[in-house]
Design a protein around this motif. Structure first.
Motif, PDB file in Angstrom:
ATOM      1  N   MET A   1      -4.224   4.797  86.805  1.00  0.00           N
ATOM      2  CA  MET A   1      -5.218   5.784  87.102  1.00  0.00           C
ATOM      3  C   MET A   1      -6.507   5.980  86.181  1.00  0.00           C
ATOM      4  O   MET A   1      -6.410   5.468  85.142  1.00  0.00           O
ATOM      5  CB  MET A   1      -4.537   7.388  87.079  1.00  0.00           C
ATOM      6  CG  MET A   1      -3.463   7.239  87.788  1.00  0.00           C
ATOM      7  SD  MET A   1      -3.587   7.501  89.666  1.00  0.00           S
ATOM      8  CE  MET A   1      -4.295   9.232  90.173  1.00  0.00           C
ATOM      9  N   ARG A   2      -7.319   6.352  86.813  1.00  0.00           N
ATOM     10  CA  ARG A   2      -8.619   6.257  86.133  1.00  0.00           C
ATOM     11  C   ARG A   2      -8.998   7.780  85.940  1.00  0.00           C
ATOM     12  O   ARG A   2      -9.351   8.440  86.900  1.00  0.00           O
ATOM     13  CB  ARG A   2      -9.905   5.428  86.741  1.00  0.00           C
ATOM     14  CG  ARG A   2      -9.653   3.978  87.037  1.00  0.00           C
ATOM     15  CD  ARG A   2     -10.370   3.435  88.155  1.00  0.00           C
ATOM     16  NE  ARG A   2     -10.044   4.209  89.465  1.00  0.00           N
ATOM     17  CZ  ARG A   2     -10.793   3.926  90.591  1.00  0.00           C
ATOM     18  NH1 ARG A   2     -11.643   3.145  90.506  1.00  0.00           N
ATOM     19  NH2 ARG A   2     -10.663   4.655  91.467  1.00  0.00           N
ATOM     20  N   TYR A   3      -9.406   8.112  84.725  1.00  0.00           N
ATOM     21  CA  TYR A   3      -9.567   9.538  84.386  1.00  0.00           C
ATOM     22  C   TYR A   3     -11.021   9.787  83.852  1.00  0.00           C
ATOM     23  O   TYR A   3     -11.190   8.963  82.871  1.00  0.00           O
ATOM     24  CB  TYR A   3      -8.617  10.341  83.556  1.00  0.00           C
ATOM     25  CG  TYR A   3      -7.402  10.544  83.994  1.00  0.00           C
ATOM     26  CD1 TYR A   3      -7.090  11.328  85.203  1.00  0.00           C
ATOM     27  CD2 TYR A   3      -6.027   9.621  83.942  1.00  0.00           C
ATOM     28  CE1 TYR A   3      -5.861  11.462  85.909  1.00  0.00           C
ATOM     29  CE2 TYR A   3      -4.860   9.768  84.406  1.00  0.00           C
ATOM     30  CZ  TYR A   3      -4.889  10.856  85.354  1.00  0.00           C
ATOM     31  OH  TYR A   3      -3.527  10.921  86.035  1.00  0.00           O
ATOM     32  N   LEU A  22       0.307  11.075  80.660  1.00  0.00           N
ATOM     33  CA  LEU A  22      -0.503   9.805  80.734  1.00  0.00           C
ATOM     34  C   LEU A  22       0.309   8.736  80.592  1.00  0.00           C
ATOM     35  O   LEU A  22       1.350   8.754  80.227  1.00  0.00           O
ATOM     36  CB  LEU A  22      -1.716   9.878  79.819  1.00  0.00           C
ATOM     37  CG  LEU A  22      -2.748  10.685  80.075  1.00  0.00           C
ATOM     38  CD1 LEU A  22      -3.785  10.877  78.748  1.00  0.00           C
ATOM     39  CD2 LEU A  22      -3.537  10.905  81.290  1.00  0.00           C
ATOM     40  N   THR A  23      -0.058   7.388  81.095  1.00  0.00           N
ATOM     41  CA  THR A  23       0.704   6.070  80.982  1.00  0.00           C
ATOM     42  C   THR A  23      -0.252   5.311  80.034  1.00  0.00           C
ATOM     43  O   THR A  23      -1.274   5.690  79.975  1.00  0.00           O
ATOM     44  CB  THR A  23       0.843   5.496  81.994  1.00  0.00           C
ATOM     45  OG1 THR A  23      -0.173   4.992  82.829  1.00  0.00           O
ATOM     46  CG2 THR A  23       2.000   6.433  82.998  1.00  0.00           C
ATOM     47  N   ASP A  26      -3.376   3.995  82.033  1.00  0.00           N
ATOM     48  CA  ASP A  26      -4.504   5.166  82.493  1.00  0.00           C
ATOM     49  C   ASP A  26      -5.669   4.538  81.632  1.00  0.00           C
ATOM     50  O   ASP A  26      -5.617   4.679  80.404  1.00  0.00           O
ATOM     51  CB  ASP A  26      -4.010   6.381  82.225  1.00  0.00           C
ATOM     52  CG  ASP A  26      -2.878   6.883  83.330  1.00  0.00           C
ATOM     53  OD1 ASP A  26      -2.806   6.147  84.477  1.00  0.00           O
ATOM     54  OD2 ASP A  26      -2.137   7.583  82.692  1.00  0.00           O
ATOM     55  N   GLU A  27      -6.846   4.746  82.239  1.00  0.00           N
ATOM     56  CA  GLU A  27      -8.024   4.605  81.845  1.00  0.00           C
ATOM     57  C   GLU A  27      -9.029   5.891  81.415  1.00  0.00           C
ATOM     58  O   GLU A  27      -8.864   6.542  82.461  1.00  0.00           O
ATOM     59  CB  GLU A  27      -9.100   3.542  82.524  1.00  0.00           C
ATOM     60  CG  GLU A  27      -8.300   2.125  82.757  1.00  0.00           C
ATOM     61  CD  GLU A  27      -9.142   1.268  83.731  1.00  0.00           C
ATOM     62  OE1 GLU A  27     -10.272   1.590  83.985  1.00  0.00           O
ATOM     63  OE2 GLU A  27      -8.846   0.225  84.109  1.00  0.00           O
ATOM     64  N   THR A  46     -13.514   7.436  89.445  1.00  0.00           N
ATOM     65  CA  THR A  46     -12.535   7.690  89.040  1.00  0.00           C
ATOM     66  C   THR A  46     -11.513   8.247  89.795  1.00  0.00           C
ATOM     67  O   THR A  46     -11.958   8.909  90.863  1.00  0.00           O
ATOM     68  CB  THR A  46     -12.824   8.376  87.865  1.00  0.00           C
ATOM     69  OG1 THR A  46     -13.667   9.660  88.148  1.00  0.00           O
ATOM     70  CG2 THR A  46     -13.484   7.727  86.811  1.00  0.00           C
ATOM     71  N   ASP A  47     -10.311   8.636  89.356  1.00  0.00           N
ATOM     72  CA  ASP A  47      -9.282   9.101  90.305  1.00  0.00           C
ATOM     73  C   ASP A  47      -9.297  10.781  90.137  1.00  0.00           C
ATOM     74  O   ASP A  47      -8.473  11.533  90.580  1.00  0.00           O
ATOM     75  CB  ASP A  47      -7.836   8.583  89.988  1.00  0.00           C
ATOM     76  CG  ASP A  47      -8.028   7.403  90.501  1.00  0.00           C
ATOM     77  OD1 ASP A  47      -8.140   6.880  91.511  1.00  0.00           O
ATOM     78  OD2 ASP A  47      -7.563   6.472  89.612  1.00  0.00           O
TER      79      ASP A  47
END
Length: 256
Positions: A1-3, A22-23, A26-27, A46-47
């Motif tokens: 996921m992009r945050y 988060l993992t 994740d960006e 971004t997501d």
């Protein structure tokens, strides 16, 4: 996921995002303004975006509320409340007694004013765009700032020493929200909050409608008449603690 998050790196907003599940894949990307962070979600860059919503001392964050009321709709998918603690940070080797110029955001300066007056009465406090920006400027070594008032994450991010920890004059907390495109809501947690944006056309229209329609015995449940007010053209964010109450309020607003 992009945050996305309100930057620069080292802000309380980044700390809030990192406190969420988060993992490693994740960006996380910093954006200079709330508007830019939320636009990145609306444009599919971004997501989701984490931004501040309200502070227990400074109140609501108007930039976030304004963004929720206009543009492509976003939804609050997650929220977190974190304590706001400020440290006095400086380049390694700096002595507290040598600090004469301190950079920080005006809100942080206001919340640490008594400590600074007591421990560094001769120091000049210089405003910065954010506490993280202040820490970044001190770390760069190209400014004449001796120290910065910033959050703990900023010291780690920019390799600064903590000269004094938790220098805020009183305890404070900030609520941060993760905003995402609309989608299917998750399972109820029992602690959910529902919100809706509404724009009345005339002063008193909203309060007039609700007082004329809602049983007075339910005011406590709805938050009380004093909690519902708006000027012409002002966006109102209706918040309720249960889906049932929220649905009743929104139903009233849709009749206008």
């Amino acid at each position: 996921m992009r945050y996305a998050y309100l930057g620069p790196p080292g802000t309380f907003t980044e700390a809030a995002l990192r406190s969420m599940p988060l993992t490693e894949a994740d960006e996380l990307t910093a954006f200079p303004t709330v508007s830019a962070a939320l636009d990145s979600v609306r444009e599919g860059i971004t997501d989701g975006a984490v931004v501040p919503m309200e502070n227990s001392i400074e109140g609501s964050v108007n930039a976030t509320l304004d963004e929720l009321a206009v543009g492509v709709r976003l939804v609050i998918a997650h929220e977190v409340v974190i304590p706001v603690a400020f440290d006095l940070v400086a380049r390694p080797g700096t002595d507290l007694a040598a600090v004469t110029r301190i950079a920080t955001h005006p809100h942080a300066e206001a919340q640490c004013r008594a400590w600074v007056a007591r421990h560094l009465p001769e120091a000049l406090v210089v405003p910065a765009a954010s506490t993280a920006a202040a820490a970044e400027a001190v770390a760069s070594g190209v400014t004449d700032y001796d120290a910065a008032i910033a959050g703990p994450l900023a010291a780690t991010t920019y390799g600064l020493d903590v000269l004094a920890a938790a220098i805020q004059d009183s305890d404070a907390h900030t609520r941060f929200v993760l905003l995402t495109p609309p989608g299917h809501p998750g399972k109820p947690t029992g602690h959910d909050v529902f919100g809706e944006s509404f724009r009345p056309a005339e002063a008193g229209e909203l309060i007039g409608l609700v007082t004329a329609t809602v049983d007075p015995s339910t005011w406590d449940e709805l938050g009380g008449p004093g909690s519902i007010a708006a000027a012409p053209g002002m966006d109102v964010l209706v918040v309720a603690q249960t889906a049932d109450v929220h649905a009743r309020i929104v139903d009233l607003l849709q009749r206008l």
